[in-house]
Design a protein around this motif. Structure first.
Motif, PDB file in Angstrom:
ATOM      1  N   ALA B  68      53.328  40.588 -72.650  1.00  0.00           N
ATOM      2  CA  ALA B  68      54.221  41.565 -73.268  1.00  0.00           C
ATOM      3  C   ALA B  68      54.725  40.953 -74.560  1.00  0.00           C
ATOM      4  O   ALA B  68      54.519  39.765 -74.813  1.00  0.00           O
ATOM      5  CB  ALA B  68      55.375  41.881 -72.337  1.00  0.00           C
ATOM      6  N   TYR B  81      54.410  36.937 -75.007  1.00  0.00           N
ATOM      7  CA  TYR B  81      54.751  35.948 -73.981  1.00  0.00           C
ATOM      8  C   TYR B  81      53.986  36.298 -72.721  1.00  0.00           C
ATOM      9  O   TYR B  81      53.523  37.428 -72.567  1.00  0.00           O
ATOM     10  CB  TYR B  81      56.264  35.897 -73.745  1.00  0.00           C
ATOM     11  N   ARG B  83      53.615  37.046 -68.853  1.00  0.00           N
ATOM     12  CA  ARG B  83      54.434  37.495 -67.721  1.00  0.00           C
ATOM     13  C   ARG B  83      53.928  36.914 -66.408  1.00  0.00           C
ATOM     14  O   ARG B  83      54.628  36.933 -65.408  1.00  0.00           O
ATOM     15  CB  ARG B  83      54.403  39.025 -67.625  1.00  0.00           C
ATOM     16  N   ARG B  90      59.288  30.587 -69.461  1.00  0.00           N
ATOM     17  CA  ARG B  90      58.518  31.515 -70.286  1.00  0.00           C
ATOM     18  C   ARG B  90      57.640  30.800 -71.312  1.00  0.00           C
ATOM     19  O   ARG B  90      58.125  29.998 -72.100  1.00  0.00           O
ATOM     20  CB  ARG B  90      59.496  32.466 -70.997  1.00  0.00           C
ATOM     21  N   MET B  92      55.644  31.192 -74.656  1.00  0.00           N
ATOM     22  CA  MET B  92      55.623  32.104 -75.794  1.00  0.00           C
ATOM     23  C   MET B  92      54.592  31.662 -76.819  1.00  0.00           C
ATOM     24  O   MET B  92      54.291  30.484 -76.955  1.00  0.00           O
ATOM     25  CB  MET B  92      56.993  32.134 -76.466  1.00  0.00           C
TER      26      MET B  92
END
Lengths: 226, 468
Positions: B68, B81, B83, B90, B92
Motif C-alpha cells: 500500500a 510499504y 503490509r 513496517r 518502507m
C-alpha cells in the motif's frame, strides 16, 4: 479485490443496480464489516457515550468547572470493541496506513449528518502528533481522518512531546497540563478531529487553547468512543 | 576506550547475521552514522522493483494487494510499504534495511554440551545418527519423517550436540509460538551450560544473540546468513506451509554452507514427490518411542449430522459411544471444525454429559480455540486432569501431549480436516507407555478422501513399523 483486514477475496454480487456502475471501493468484506459496532440508541448528547441520561455525569462535571466546558459537543461513530481495538492497533501503532480507508465513508456521512451547520464557516483541525511521534509513525491518524471531511483543513496546533495517552491512567490524563500550543489566532468555529475519545481531556485541552486564541465555538468528531 | 571495546564486541553478536530496520538497531544516531561511514553496517534494499511488480526484500512478498502507499511524514513523498510483514515493523520504500559487515562472530566449540540423561530407543538412535551424519558432512537437506509420538525432540539432541561441539550456530524454528514455549524448558535442561534463546512475538528477549536459538518461523524474517544448521519443525504445518514468506526467510537465514533438517509426521505431497525422485534425503521413524502401533481411527456414520450440527447438538452416535468406551478412565479430547461450533456445542454437550452422569459437574468440561486468551491455562488444567473433557478446534491438532485420552472428531468430513490434520489428531491418542492404545473416532455423514487417506496412511506407517 481483497478485504483490507482479513485479506480474503471480496466477491461483489452483480445486480441491476451495480451492473453499469464503475466499481465502487468496499474496504471490508461483509464478515469483517459486521464486527464493527456503531453507537446506536440513547447517548449523551454532549459526548456520545451510550447513556440513558441526556447529559452524562462526566459531562456535567466538565460543565461545573470554573471556566465551563470548552467543548460544545463531541460526536463518535463506533464503539471501542475488541475488533476496533485490533484495527486501531495495527493502523496507528504498526503503521498500516491504508487501514484508515475503512472509515472514509462513515466519517463523511457522520459529518454530513451531525455537522452540516458548520460546513460553510468552520475549519477542521486534526489533533496533532508531537514532532518525535510523527517521525516515528510517519503519519498522523487524526489528519488522515480529517482528510475524509469535505471542509477546509488547517494544521494550526502543535504538540509538546510526552508520554502516549494510552499509557496513562484516567487521573493522570485529566490532571495533565495542556500539551498543545499555537502561534496564530483563528476567529472561526472549529471542528476538531481525532481517532478516540476516552476521557475527553485531549480534545478539551485543544479546545480551550483554540478558544483562548479567538475561536468562539469548538466541536469534535471522533471515530471511536472509548 | 575500554567501554567502547566491550560494546563493539557486543554489537557483533547483536547485528551479525541479521537484516534489520533502523528502529531495530539500538544505537544512537551518531554512532550509527559512524559505523555506516566505516561500512561496518551497510544498507540493503528494502522494497525494490522486479520486472512489473515490487518485492519486499525482508519477506519476499510480491503480491500487489499486499503493498500500500503512505504519504511519508519524513520525506514528504508518497511511497510503498509492505503490509505482509508489518507485524514485525513496517518496511518502507524510502528506508533501507541494514546488515552487518564487520568482524564475524566465531562461536565456541563446546565440550560435551549435552546434559540430557535419557536413553534413545534403537529406532530413535538410528535417526539421530543419520542427523549427525547430515550435519558433519554438511549435507544440504534431510527430512525426518517420524510418526506422532516418536520422540522427535529427543532425536535431535545428538545432532545438536555434534553441531555445538564443532562450533556451529543452530536454529530450531517452529511455526507456532505455543511449541516454542513448550520446547524451551526441555532444551534448556538438555543443554544446561549453553545459552538457549527463545524468540517469538512477545518473547522476553528479542536480541537473537545466542548460539542455539529456538524461534517461530516468523522470527527468521530478521536473519540473514546466520545459521549453520536450521531445523524446521512441523514443516507441513500452518502457517509455514501456507505463507511463502516463511520459507523465503528460512532460506535467507541459512549460511552458504548450511544443513537444513525438516521434521514432520505428515509430509505434504511436494516433499513426498521430492523423496520419490531421490531429490530429498529422508529418514523414516515408523515406531512410537514406547514401541506400540498408532491407533487406527474408526469411522462412525451419523445420518442426521448436518441437522444436529445446525442445532449445535453432537450426533446421537457420539452419545452411544460414550458409555461403551474400552477404557472409561481416559480423558476425552473432542475436535470440531469451527470456533462457532466449539462455542455453541460446549454448553449443550456439557449439560448432556452431566445428565448421563459421565461428568460430575459442568466445570469438568471446557473448550478452546485459537483466539482464546485462556488457552494455555485450560490446556494445563486438562493436562492436570482437572478437566475431563476438552472441546477444541484444530488448534490442538499438534505439538501437545496428553498421556491418556480418547479422541473424537465431530464432522470429520469437513474441509478443515485434511489428511495431515486427521493423522495429527489421531496421533494425540495412546501417547503414554502406560496406556498406549486410546480410541480415535471419526463421526461423519459421508467419508471424505482425506479421511480415507489418513486411515490408509496410518495403517501404512504401522506396517512399515513392523506391525500387522
Amino acid at each position: 479485490m481483497e478485504c483490507l483486514w482479513c485479506m480474503e477475496e471480496i466477491i461483489v454480487e452483480i445486480s441491476w443496480i451495480n451492473l453499469f456502475q464503475v466499481e465502487r471501493q468496499v474496504a471490508l468484506c461483509s464478515r469483517c464489516n459486521e464486527q464493527l459496532e456503531k453507537i446506536t440508541g440513547a447517548r449523551c448528547k454532549h459526548c456520545s457515550r451510550q447513556s440513558t441520561q441526556d447529559i452524562c455525569p462526566d459531562c456535567k462535571w466538565w460543565k461545573s468547572q470554573e471556566k465551563g466546558d470548552p467543548l460544545e459537543k463531541n460526536f463518535s461513530i463506533f464503539h471501542y470493541n475488541d475488533f476496533m481495538q485490533a484495527i486501531i492497533a495495527k493502523w496507528k501503532y504498526r503503521g498500516d496506513y491504508v487501514l484508515g480507508e475503512i472509515f472514509e465513508q462513515e466519517l463523511f456521512q457522520a459529518c454530513n449528518e451531525q455537522f452540516k451547520f458548520l460546513m460553510k464557516e468552520a475549519v477542521v483541525v486534526p489533533i496533532p502528533l508531537s514532532k518525535e511521534r510523527s517521525k516515528e509513525r510517519c503519519f498522523n491518524q487524526a489528519a488522515m481522518l480529517a482528510g475524509f471531511i469535505p471542509m477546509e483543513k488547517r494544521n494550526i496546533l502543535s504538540r509538546i512531546h510526552g508520554e502516549k495517552q494510552s499509557k496513562k491512567t484516567r487521573r493522570e490524563r485529566i490532571s495533565a497540563t495542556n500539551p498543545f500550543f499555537m502561534s496564530e489566532s483563528l476567529n472561526k468555529p472549529v471542528l476538531l478531529v481525532d481517532d478516540i475519545y476516552t476521557t475527553g481531556t485531549t480534545l478539551r485541552h485543544a479546545a480551550s487553547l483554540l478558544k483562548a486564541n479567538g475561536s468562539h465555538k469548538v466541536y469534535a468528531l471522533t471515530l471511536v468512543r472509548g | 576506550m575500554e567501554e567502547r571495546a566491550i560494546s563493539s564486541e557486543h554489537l557483533k553478536f547483536l547485528l551479525s547475521g541479521k537484516l534489520l530496520l533502523r528502529q531495530e538497531i539500538p544505537l544512537d544516531e551518531i554512532l550509527f552514522q559512524k559505523l555506516l561511514q566505516q561500512q561496518i553496517i551497510r544498507k540493503a534494499g528494502s522494497i525494490v522493483q522486479k520486472g512489473f511488480s515490487n518485492q519486499c526484500l525482508r519477506c519476499g512478498n510480491k503480491k500487489t494487494s499486499l503493498f500500500a502507499t503512505i504519504p511519508c511524514g519524513t520525506c514528504s513523498k508518497t511511497h510503498l510499504y509492505c503490509r505482509n510483514c508489518i507485524a514485525m515493523g513496517r518496511v518502507m520504500e524510502c528506508e533501507p534495511l541494514y546488515e552487518w559487515h564487520g568482524e564475524s562472530v566465531s562461536w565456541p566449540n563446546h565440550l560435551e554440551p549435552c546434559t540430557w540423561q535419557g536413553q534413545l530407543t534403537l529406532v530413535q538412535e538410528q535417526a539421530a545418527n543419520r542427523i549427525i551424519k547430515a550435519i558433519r558432512k554438511e549435507e544440504k537437506e534431510l527430512l525426518v519423517w517420524a510418526v506422532c509420538g516418536a520422540g522427535k525432540t529427543e532425536m535431535l539432541f545428538p545432532g545438536i550436540t555434534a553441531a555445538l561441539e564443532s562450533g556451529l550456530r543452530i536454529c530450531i524454528a517452529t511455526p507456532r509460538a505455543d511449541v516454542v514455549r513448550e520446547l524451551l524448558p526441555r532444551l534448556k535442561k538438555a543443554f544446561e551450560n549453553v545459552t538457549v534463546e527463545a524468540l517469538y512475538g512477545g518473547s522476553p528477549t528479542k536480541a537473537g544473540t545466542a548460539q542455539l536459538i529456538l524461534a517461530t518461523t516468523h522470527q527468521l524474517l530478521r536473519f540473514k546468513q546466520a545459521f549453520d544448521v536450521i531445523i524446521i519443525d512441523e514443516v507441513d504445518a500452518f502457517p509455514y506451509h501456507n505463507d511463502a514468506s516463511l520459507p523465503f526467510a528460512a532460506n535467507r537465514a541459512k549460511k552458504k554452507r548450511c544443513t537444513t533438517i525438516y521434521l514432520t509426521a505428515t509430509p505434504r505431497r511436494e516433499h513426498r514427490k521430492r523423496i520419490q525422485q531421490k531429490k530429498l534425503e529422508q529418514v523414516f521413524v515408523p515406531i512410537r518411542f514406547h514401541g506400540q502401533p498408532l491407533p487406527v481411527p474408526q469411522k462412525k456414520i451419523c445420518f442426521s449430522l448436518k441437522k444436529d450440527l445446525k442445532k449445535f447438538l453432537p450426533p446421537k452416535e457420539f452419545f452411544t459411544w460414550i458409555p461403551n468406551r474400552k477404557n472409561p478412565a481416559r480423558q476425552l479430547l473432542i475436535f470440531v471444525p469451527t470456533i462457532a461450533l466449539a462455542e455453541n456445542m460446549h454448553s449443550i454437550m456439557r449439560r448432556y454429559l452431566v445428565g448421563m452422569n459421565f461428568l460430575k459437574n459442568e466445570k469438568e468440561m471446557a473448550f478452546v480455540h485459537a483466539e482464546d486468551p485462556n488457552r494455555e491455562e485450560k490446556v494445563l488444567l486438562f493436562r492436570e486432569k482437572k478437566i475431563q473433557v476438552l472441546l477444541t478446534t484444530t488448534i490442538l491438532e499438534r505439538g501437545v501431549t496428553f498421556p491418556s485420552v480418547d479422541v473424537a472428531i465431530i464432522d470429520s468430513g469437513h474441509k478443515v480436516f485434511d489428511e495431515a490434520a486427521l493423522v495429527q489428531i489421531a496421533g494425540r491418542a495412546g501417547r503414554s507407555p502406560n496406556d498406549p492404545k486410546g480410541e480415535v473416532l471419526f463421526f461423519h455423514d459421508g467419508k471424505s478422501d482425506a479421511m480415507e487417506e489418513a486411515i490408509l496412511s496410518i495403517k501404512q506407517m504401522n506396517r512399515r513399523g513392523g506391525f500387522k
